[in-house]
Design an enzyme around this catalytic site. Structure first.
Site, PDB file in Angstrom:
ATOM      1  N   ASP A  89      -6.369  84.905 -55.220  1.00  0.00           N
ATOM      2  CA  ASP A  89      -6.033  83.810 -54.159  1.00  0.00           C
ATOM      3  C   ASP A  89      -4.675  83.885 -53.995  1.00  0.00           C
ATOM      4  OD1 ASP A  89      -6.197  81.338 -52.804  1.00  0.00           O
ATOM      5  OD2 ASP A  89      -5.828  80.254 -54.808  1.00  0.00           O
ATOM      6  N   ASP A 125      -6.010  77.751 -58.890  1.00  0.00           N
ATOM      7  CA  ASP A 125      -5.731  79.030 -58.477  1.00  0.00           C
ATOM      8  C   ASP A 125      -6.518  79.914 -59.099  1.00  0.00           C
ATOM      9  OD1 ASP A 125      -2.873  78.294 -56.988  1.00  0.00           O
ATOM     10  OD2 ASP A 125      -3.230  77.082 -58.650  1.00  0.00           O
ATOM     11  N   GLU A 130      -8.422  86.757 -50.693  1.00  0.00           N
ATOM     12  CA  GLU A 130      -8.772  85.717 -49.656  1.00  0.00           C
ATOM     13  C   GLU A 130      -7.995  85.878 -48.672  1.00  0.00           C
ATOM     14  OE1 GLU A 130     -10.270  81.946 -50.860  1.00  0.00           O
ATOM     15  OE2 GLU A 130      -8.420  80.968 -49.635  1.00  0.00           O
TER      16      GLU A 130
END
Lengths: 160, 160
Positions: free
Chosen positions: A7, A140, A67
């Site tokens: 992420d 996260d 991502e």
């Protein structure tokens, strides 16, 4: 096989390693790489690169799943997140990893079943899917595990 | 000392090496790294990284000067340019280079004397400043030399 989910972010870059296997995926490691806003960008990117290098050499993932940057975010964030993504991609290729990229919607869809899922739902679903009992903190780390799970879900769809 | 200027881009990444010295700067090398839109982003970034690595090992610049991404550009371009910048920053730090970043306006100001200068004026001024007689082609190479010259101009201002 191991998958490293990312992420991406400059201040906080979530990572999560899962092992894809039967009957289900297992969480291997998860956490957050933090860099200080008092440092210049290049040094912060360099620190993230070094941490990613350590993670890859420790877990030897076959895949690094990242991502994508959300276009709707503010441009300054888009710039720094993109820089992080670029650095991680090159590091992953250097280690002969396959690279997969997913939009936030794809990740939510794969993990929670619908693209509009909220942060908390993702967190809960990640714990459920990976059989983690205690709350995943920080968020996260959960998000990064969700990205890795997204790779796994798309892979089984292709296999069917 | 050598300075490597970069006009970052994924399809076309301009580079220009200058030697800072008396009585004036000299152009050492300039060109463009091109990558194919048919390749995935990660591979294109990897190719750019490899070319930059070769340039740094060949010319051993003390400084890598990079033009900042222009926020006003479309977001998709901002993302890919930012990825390139991130990759080059880490590569430069890996080689112990100093990193300098300049906005397009700073580069124009340093080379042409005003921030609103057009591409063609920059091209002409770069040729004039570096004593290059034939037209610099492609324009990305001239832009990269302009970024390197911007570092040089700011350095002499600080020295004064």
């Amino acid at each position: 096989m191991f998958v490293l989910g990312i992420d991406p972010g400059l201040s906080r870059c979530g990572y999560g390693v899962i092992k894809i296997g039967k009957p289900k995926e297992k969480a291997v490691s998860a956490g957050v790489i933090r860099t200080s806003p008092n440092e210049v960008t290049s040094v912060r990117l360099f620190e993230i690169r070094n941490e990613i290098r350590t993670l890859i050499s420790e877990y030897r993932p076959e895949v690094v799943a990242i991502e994508r940057v959300l276009f709707q975010r503010n441009v300054k964030t888009a710039v720094s997140v993109s820089q992080v993504i670029g650095v991680i991609m090159v590091e992953a290729l250097d280690a002969d990893c396959e690279i997969a990229e997913y939009s936030p919607t794809e990740v939510k869809l794969a993990v929670a079943g619908y693209g509009g899922a909220q942060k908390a739902e993702i967190q809960t679903m990640v714990q459920l899917l990976l059989g983690i009992e205690k709350k995943l903190d920080p968020v996260d780390a959960a998000d990064a595990l969700a990205v890795a799970l997204c790779y796994s879900a798309n892979r089984s769809m292709v296999a069917r």
